[in-house]
Each structure stands twice: as C-alpha cells, then as structure tokens.
Motif scaffolding. Structure first.
Motif, short mmCIF file in Angstrom:
data_model
loop_
_atom_site.label_atom_id
_atom_site.label_comp_id
_atom_site.label_asym_id
_atom_site.label_seq_id
_atom_site.Cartn_x
_atom_site.Cartn_y
_atom_site.Cartn_z
N MET A 58 0.85 -1.17 0.00
CA MET A 58 0.00 0.00 0.00
C MET A 58 0.89 1.24 0.00
SD MET A 58 -2.96 1.24 2.67
CE MET A 58 -3.51 -0.40 2.90
N GLN A 59 0.40 2.27 -0.65
CA GLN A 59 1.17 3.51 -0.75
C GLN A 59 0.21 4.69 -0.70
OE1 GLN A 59 3.20 4.08 -4.52
NE2 GLN A 59 5.06 4.58 -3.44
N VAL A 60 0.59 5.74 0.01
CA VAL A 60 -0.18 6.99 0.04
C VAL A 60 0.66 8.04 -0.68
CG1 VAL A 60 -1.17 8.78 1.50
CG2 VAL A 60 -1.29 6.38 2.22
N GLN A 61 0.05 8.69 -1.67
CA GLN A 61 0.78 9.71 -2.42
C GLN A 61 -0.02 11.01 -2.45
OE1 GLN A 61 1.20 6.95 -5.88
NE2 GLN A 61 3.16 8.02 -6.04
N PRO A 62 0.64 12.13 -2.28
CA PRO A 62 -0.06 13.42 -2.40
C PRO A 62 -0.52 13.65 -3.84
CG PRO A 62 2.09 13.68 -1.35
CD PRO A 62 2.03 12.29 -1.89
N TYR A 63 -1.74 14.17 -3.99
CA TYR A 63 -2.28 14.55 -5.29
C TYR A 63 -2.70 16.01 -5.16
CZ TYR A 63 -4.15 13.43 -9.90
OH TYR A 63 -4.35 13.35 -11.25
N LEU A 64 -2.02 16.88 -5.87
CA LEU A 64 -2.21 18.32 -5.74
C LEU A 64 -3.04 18.85 -6.92
CD1 LEU A 64 1.49 19.17 -4.80
CD2 LEU A 64 -0.43 18.78 -3.25
N PHE A 65 -4.08 19.60 -6.62
CA PHE A 65 -4.94 20.20 -7.65
C PHE A 65 -4.65 21.70 -7.71
CE2 PHE A 65 -7.01 16.28 -6.52
CZ PHE A 65 -7.44 15.79 -7.74
N PHE A 66 -4.08 22.14 -8.81
CA PHE A 66 -3.64 23.52 -8.97
C PHE A 66 -4.67 24.41 -9.65
CE2 PHE A 66 0.29 21.22 -8.26
CZ PHE A 66 0.92 22.03 -7.33
N GLU A 67 -5.81 23.87 -10.02
CA GLU A 67 -6.95 24.62 -10.54
C GLU A 67 -6.58 25.58 -11.68
OE1 GLU A 67 -10.07 23.91 -9.98
OE2 GLU A 67 -9.38 22.32 -8.64
N GLY A 68 -5.76 25.09 -12.61
CA GLY A 68 -5.40 25.86 -13.79
C GLY A 68 -3.96 26.27 -13.87
N ARG A 69 -3.16 25.99 -12.82
CA ARG A 69 -1.76 26.43 -12.79
C ARG A 69 -0.78 25.26 -12.67
NH1 ARG A 69 -0.93 31.03 -8.55
NH2 ARG A 69 0.99 31.29 -9.73
N ALA A 70 -1.21 24.04 -13.00
CA ALA A 70 -0.37 22.86 -12.81
C ALA A 70 0.92 22.93 -13.63
CB ALA A 70 -1.14 21.58 -13.15
N GLU A 71 0.82 23.32 -14.87
CA GLU A 71 2.03 23.37 -15.70
C GLU A 71 3.04 24.37 -15.14
OE1 GLU A 71 3.22 22.81 -20.30
OE2 GLU A 71 1.14 23.13 -19.78
#
Length: 138
Positions: free
Chosen positions: A1-14
């Motif tokens: 099992m692994q927990v990984q952060p998932y970040l939502f940048f709402e239009g600024r991911a790149e």
C-alpha cells in the motif's frame, strides 16, 4: 500500500511543475492533458478553452512521487490543512530549497534550529502549497 499526495492547482499545474523543476530539481515522469483523454470528458468537467490543461501529471522530488492536476481549472487552488515535509541531508540544502520555495510565497515559520533539527522551517510556496523543510540532525 502507498499513500501519495495529489495536488490540484486549478489551472496552474504546468506553471507549478516548472517551478518545482527549478526550485527542487523535480522530474516530471508523466503528463496527460484533458484533450488527450481516451474517453470523452463529461459535459462541464472543464471550462471551454481548458482542453490543453493538465488532467494528470506525476513528478518526482527525490525519492517521492507526487501527482498533480489542473482539476476543474477554477483558478482557486486551496491547500489548507496539509503540509508536505521535505527532509534534506544538511543545513545548506535546507537553506537553498527553503529560499527557492519561498520565492513568491510566504514564510510561515523561518528556518531555524529546533530540538529535533539544526534547520526547520515552514513556507507556503507561490501556489499555496505548505512545505515543512527539515534538515537531518547531525
């Protein structure tokens, strides 16, 4: 099992991925745009014109893999209630990375000596992601 952060940048991911590449030496290992989805997107999932935004990305910082997306491209990213802990081998690395993350961001706790680390500090980067930078004890 692994927990990984998932970040939502709402239009600024790149933009965020480029920043982490420069500031932390991050390596982008996967990137898919909404327009590249093999299945049609549900109506209203992303605003018109956002087809080129990041649907999913994976990037590595040291030994950790994080994931990112532009989410619904609302422009209102919120990262409250969580911090990413960045453990580094020495004080010089802590100083360098903390300064890089602080550029355009906000220092929440300046780097300093604590009972558990010769250098510890907290900074919210320019995207609002909170980072705790901690140097290994000597």
């Amino acid at each position: 099992m692994q927990v990984q952060p998932y970040l939502f940048f709402e239009g600024r991911a790149e933009e965020a991925l480029g920043f982490y590449r420069e500031a932390l030496g991050a390596e982008v290992t996967a990137l898919m745009r909404f327009k590249d989805s093999p299945d049609p997107l549900p109506p209203g999932m992303v605003p018109p014109g956002a087809e080129g935004k990041v649907m999913h990305a994976e990037f590595r910082v040291g030994d950790a893999t994080l994931m990112a997306s532009d989410g619904r491209c609302s422009g209102q990213a919120r990262f409250g209630g969580v911090s990413l802990s960045l453990s580094v081998p020495d004080e010089a690395t802590a100083d360098r990375l903390f300064a890089a993350l602080a550029e355009g961001g906000q220092v929440q706790m300046p780097l300093g000596k604590t009972f558990f680390s010769p250098r510890f500090g907290v900074v919210a980067d320019r995207f609002g992601v909170s980072w705790m930078v901690v140097a290994a004890a000597a």
